[in-house]
Design an enzyme around this catalytic site. Structure first.
Site, PDB file in Angstrom:
ATOM      1  N   LYS A 543      -7.466   6.675 -15.309  1.00  0.00           N
ATOM      2  CA  LYS A 543      -7.200   5.901 -14.201  1.00  0.00           C
ATOM      3  C   LYS A 543      -7.679   4.274 -14.168  1.00  0.00           C
ATOM      4  O   LYS A 543      -8.319   3.982 -15.099  1.00  0.00           O
ATOM      5  CB  LYS A 543      -7.566   6.529 -12.740  1.00  0.00           C
ATOM      6  CG  LYS A 543      -9.219   6.838 -12.862  1.00  0.00           C
ATOM      7  CD  LYS A 543      -9.775   7.783 -11.734  1.00  0.00           C
ATOM      8  CE  LYS A 543      -9.284   8.989 -11.924  1.00  0.00           C
ATOM      9  NZ  LYS A 543      -8.415   9.767 -10.959  1.00  0.00           N
ATOM     10  N   THR A 651      -2.610  10.653  -8.000  1.00  0.00           N
ATOM     11  CA  THR A 651      -1.435  11.161  -8.678  1.00  0.00           C
ATOM     12  C   THR A 651      -1.982  11.758 -10.010  1.00  0.00           C
ATOM     13  O   THR A 651      -1.215  12.800 -10.489  1.00  0.00           O
ATOM     14  CB  THR A 651      -0.234  10.360  -8.682  1.00  0.00           C
ATOM     15  OG1 THR A 651      -0.547   9.142  -9.092  1.00  0.00           O
ATOM     16  CG2 THR A 651       0.359  10.188  -7.218  1.00  0.00           C
TER      17      THR A 651
HETATM   18  C1  26W Z   1      -3.949  -6.785  -5.225  1.00  0.00           C
HETATM   19  C2  26W Z   1      -3.477  -5.807  -3.846  1.00  0.00           C
HETATM   20  C3  26W Z   1      -3.172  -4.532  -3.975  1.00  0.00           C
HETATM   21  C4  26W Z   1      -3.850  -3.710  -3.177  1.00  0.00           C
HETATM   22  C5  26W Z   1      -3.232  -2.203  -3.242  1.00  0.00           C
HETATM   23  C6  26W Z   1      -2.402  -4.119  -5.207  1.00  0.00           C
HETATM   24  C7  26W Z   1      -2.090  -2.729  -5.088  1.00  0.00           C
HETATM   25  C8  26W Z   1      -2.443  -1.956  -4.133  1.00  0.00           C
HETATM   26  C9  26W Z   1      -1.867  -0.543  -4.088  1.00  0.00           C
HETATM   27  C10 26W Z   1      -1.891   0.103  -2.697  1.00  0.00           C
HETATM   28  C11 26W Z   1      -3.319   0.460  -5.008  1.00  0.00           C
HETATM   29  C12 26W Z   1      -2.791   1.649  -5.169  1.00  0.00           C
HETATM   30  O1  26W Z   1      -2.161   1.698  -6.165  1.00  0.00           O
HETATM   31  N1  26W Z   1      -3.134   2.654  -4.417  1.00  0.00           N
HETATM   32  C13 26W Z   1      -3.092   3.920  -4.984  1.00  0.00           C
HETATM   33  O2  26W Z   1      -1.667   4.478  -4.256  1.00  0.00           O
HETATM   34  C14 26W Z   1      -1.513   5.917  -5.095  1.00  0.00           C
HETATM   35  C15 26W Z   1      -0.045   6.303  -4.717  1.00  0.00           C
HETATM   36  O3  26W Z   1      -0.004   6.545  -3.195  1.00  0.00           O
HETATM   37  C16 26W Z   1      -2.426   6.586  -4.636  1.00  0.00           C
HETATM   38  O4  26W Z   1      -2.216   8.004  -5.254  1.00  0.00           O
HETATM   39  C17 26W Z   1      -3.785   6.099  -4.880  1.00  0.00           C
HETATM   40  O5  26W Z   1      -4.981   7.142  -4.235  1.00  0.00           O
HETATM   41  C18 26W Z   1      -4.130   4.876  -4.260  1.00  0.00           C
HETATM   42  O6  26W Z   1      -5.429   4.404  -4.852  1.00  0.00           O
END
Ligand code: 26W
Length: 813
Positions: A543, A651
């Site tokens: 991850k 996931t």
């Molecule tokens: C750069 C800012 C930023 C902030 C948040 C970029 C990307 C994000 C995403 C929201 C982070 C992310 O991928 N979160 C993940 O989303 C998955 C799909 O729902 C979840 O399974 C994970 O737990 C979650 O960390």
């Protein structure tokens, strides 16, 4: 020599090689064979695609715009063949040429247009939408460079460019005729006219957005959905005026400035930096998508008042939020709507999925920067904010603190999550626990006023890619045991429960796992030159690298195992191979140091004569969709170690489970639901749960120093970070990590509670290991039960829930 038949596919490939590349099979390279056969497959898809789109338009169907800044698609070649049901035909064709399917498939570059969970979820959703025949288009950015490629050099992460378009992409079709203009900068002039106040945006600079469409084929479905990615292009490719004056650099400048917008994906995950170029990227693709949506609706139905009946927009985290004010802008400034009328339309179309509660991931934009870059959008956001705060005042009269907390614009910042919550009809979390946390913490103020707005829809994964494509061995065993209905109907996984008591079945299940471990061992040898023990236990944590995911805790655990083995030189231990795969954001210094630590720990245990037969640590370089396809099917243990309350869902936990790995995990995200489905005897749960973590925070009862003093093996392991035992050049390399565990930051102890959970982790790992070693049959039964119960985590189930509760689309039959 087996008889080699010149099948229809063989003839087609030969033909394509000739017409497209001027080659015969004998003198074509593998790359050309890949290109030609992919083009043949694309031809088959085109038939379906054209018909499907025609049908959707002819029947006047409502469609979903799934907007996401990331789509982590991976390779399409094998996936398309599996979903079209033509894999065997092409395998036979490659046989004819004396080639392995896997060699040809490996020629394709991953479409790595995403960071991690959020981007991969978007890709899984498209597969399920297409399989379920729901009309949809995924909308995002055609980054020229995807997430960086990772190399490990002297134990450290080095980032290399990911030029995924280098050899072109056979699956995409450019539509220059559908390009739209995007306007940045300038100023807004407001004039009173007979129609009221009119805003005119002036002196802006223009960038073109050119769409590239890719078909996403569903399993046994004749209805591919479209992935539409926008690419930035300068209006003038080249400034002749400057050129004629001999100012060559200047002549190119404007083009470069415009095209940088879709140049590269920001390598950030769960951490927001508020960079101007990022804001440009987001406005760029949201504006393009909204213009496309409006144009299409007008062409098909004429009247924009009916837009909400024919279009619904899902916003994948806050990155596409600007679609909301952008649609307001189009309706107000271009279509002549009044504010209330426009707002009525907009308020019935948007839905927002939250993917993280981490404070540092919540998007906020500096007001001044926002105003400079997007003056008209800024004035609309201001107006939305005023309207919203006025409404809030009715619910919370006089409660200014709460209202300023909920406001869209405050303290010089624009808060995107608040904008979404204000305007979206539905707001969802991605697991049940995450949904609960949204209700009781992040969006509690909204929940009190509009309880019906908040919901939880647990994530899922497409079992076509994560089983049929990546684990052909297990897929064959399931097909032999259950028939192949489960590929279309996820509820059929459950039928496997009738077989998990049969020894003969469990033997076959174990044999598949052995085969996959062998395949991974070959992959690791081929790509990194490392030899691993195929019959050791495979323990995998794969991850993004983040402190909250606690790869550091796993390192400390390995150091404990190391000490234990060293203390008993004559004892025999169950051999274990521990795999890490993780990219760190290039600017996330501590995350990169944890990668350094993993590699130092690997050096230590892999080279020590006492431990190397029992303990191997491998860092898999360049984790992405394609390496995951090797890694996940080979895992015995799936490590899901996040601090409870911080992983929205996860996931990979679902992918591992489906592939017959047993989870060691905290009660976090979807682990909770995995545990409910498999039963507590078929998962290894450890550590503090979310309530306990919250309690420790509230009462400040977490005292890592005391735990350190009390527990001897923990003390020794933590001590190894600074006692010089780890083979690194600087003795201070890991002092920062040591400090973070024991003293935290600014007087608050480590917010990830590593030392709190470590002793319980050590205990549960021992328990898992004992089961694996002493009761192999029980182990494989547990593993098989995990597969049997994984159908629920198919993204087909997830998409059906979104559709029932939010989108209300009807399948195209
Ligand atoms: C750069 C800012 C930023 C902030 C948040 C970029 C990307 C994000 C995403 C929201 C982070 C992310 O991928 N979160 C993940 O989303 C998955 C799909 O729902 C979840 O399974 C994970 O737990 C979650 O960390």
């Amino acid at each position: 020599m087996p008889e080699r038949k010149k099948t229809r596919e063989v003839r087609r490939i030969i033909d394509k090689l000739k017409t497209g590349y001027g080659k015969t099979p004998e003198d074509a390279s593998r790359e050309e064979l890949y290109q030609a056969s992919a083009a043949c497959i694309r031809d088959e898809i085109m038939e379906l695609w054209v018909q499907a789109n025609h049908k959707i338009e002819a029947e006047g169907r409502k469609i979903l715009y799934y907007m996401s800044a990331e789509f982590l698609m991976g390779r399409a070649f094998v996936n398309n063949m599996v979903n079209l049901g033509i894999l065997d035909k092409y395998r036979t064709a490659f046989d004819y040429f004396g080639l392995e399917l896997s060699e040809i498939a490996a020629q394709e570059k991953d479409a790595g247009l995403g960071n991690g969970g959020l981007g991969r979820l978007a890709a899984c959703f498209l597969d399920s939408l297409a399989t379920l025949k729901l009309p949809a288009v995924g909308c995002g950015i055609r980054y020229e460079y995807g997430l960086f490629r990772q190399k490990i050099v002297d134990g450290e992460q080095v980032e290399l460019e990911d030029n995924w378009l280098e050899d072109g992409c056979v699956w995409e079709i450019e539509h220059p005729d559908e390009a739209v203009e995007i306007h940045f900068g300038g100023e807004v002039e407001e004039n009173w006219t007979a129609q009221g106040l009119q805003a005119v945006h002036k002196n802006y600079s223009t960038v073109l957005a050119v769409p590239y469409d890719m078909p996403v084929v569903g399993y046994a479905s004749d209805m591919p959905v479209t992935l539409r990615l926008w690419s930035a292009r300068a209006v003038k490719r080249f400034d002749m005026e400057y050129f004629n004056r001999g100012d060559y650099l200047h002549a190119m400048e404007e083009k470069e400035l415009a095209e940088v917008i879709s140049k590269v994906l920001y390598p950030e995950d769960n951490h927001e930096q508020g960079k101007q170029l990022r804001l440009k990227q987001f406005y760029f693709f949201t504006s393009a998508t909204m213009q496309y949506m409006v144009r299409r609706h007008k062409e098909l139905y004429g009247d924009l008042h009916t837009l909400p009946d024919y279009a619904v927009v899902q916003i994948n985290d806050t990155h596409p939020t600007l679609a909301i004010p952008e649609l307001m802008r189009i309706l107000l400034d271009q279509e002549g709507f009044h504010w209330d009328e426009a707002y009525d339309i907009v308020s019935r179309m948007f839905h927002y999925t939250n993917h993280t509660i981490m404070n540092e991931a919540l998007e906020r934009w500096n007001e001044q920067m926002f105003k400079m870059l997007l003056p008209r959008i800024y004035s609309i956001v201001q107006a939305l904010n005023e309207q919203y705060c006025r409404r809030l005042y009715q619910y919370y009269p006089g409660d200014m603190e709460r209202i300023s907390r909920m406001a869209i614009v405050a303290y010089g910042e624009i808060r995107m999550a608040n904008l979404c919550v204000a305007v979206a009809e539905k707001v969802n979390g991605v697991s049940q626990l995450h949904g609960d946390i949204l209700k009781k913490r992040l969006f509690a103020d909204t929940y009190r006023i509009h309880p019906e707005k908040l919901l939880a829809i647990t994530n899922g994964i497409t079992h076509r890619r994560w089983l049929a494509v990546s684990n052909p061995g297990l897929t064959a065993l399931l097909t032999e045991t259950l028939g192949d209905g489960f590929l279309k109907d996820y509820t059929q996984f459950e039928k496997l429960m009738d077989h998990v008591d049969q020894e003969a079945f469990l033997e076959k299940f174990a044999a598949v796992k052995r085969q996959n471990k062998k395949r991974l061992a070959e992959y690791v040898y081929r790509t990194q030159g490392i030899v691993i023990h195929e019959d050791s236990l495979f323990d995998v944590q794969a991850k993004r690298l983040h402190e909250y995911k606690r790869q550091l805790m796993k390192c400390l655990h390995i150091l404990c195992l190391y000490d234990e083995i060293k203390a008993h030189p004559d004892k025999n231990f169950q051999p274990v191979t521990i795999f890490f795969a993780a990219k760190a954001s290039p600017g996330y210094i501590r995350a990169k140091n944890i990668i350094r630590l993993i590699n130092a720990v690997a050096d230590l245990v892999n080279n020590d004569v006492d431990t190397k037969d029992f303990l191997t640590v491998v860092f898999i370089e360049n984790y992405g969709v394609s390496s995951a396809e090797f890694l996940i099917p080979a895992a015995d243990i799936s490590e899901q170690l996040s601090t409870a309350g911080l992983e929205a869902s996860g996931t990979s936990n679902m992918k591992f489970m489906m592939n017959g790995a047993v989870t060691i995990g905290t009660m976090d995200g979807a682990n909770v639901e995995i545990s409910q489905r498999v039963g507590t005897e078929n998962i290894f749960i450890f550590g503090a749960d979310e309530t306990e973590i919250e309690r420790m925070k509230a009462y400040q009862t977490y005292l890592p120093g005391e735990l350190y003093e009390k527990n001897q093996s923990v003390r020794r392991a933590v001590g190894h970070l600074i006692d010089g035992i780890l083979p690194v050049a600087s003795p201070h390399q890991f002092s920062d990590l040591y400090q973070s565990l024991l003293f935290g930051k600014f007087g608050t102890p480590d917010p990830y509670f590593v030392l709190y959970d470590l002793p319980d982790y050590i205990r549960i790992f021992e328990k898992a290991l004992a089961k694996y070693t002493e009761k192999p049959l029980d182990w494989y039964q547990t593993a098989a039960i995990n597969t049997a119960k994984s159908g629920y985590f198919s993204s087909d189930r997830t998409i059906l829930e979104y559709n029932d509760q939010i989108w209300h689309l009807t399948p195209v039959e």
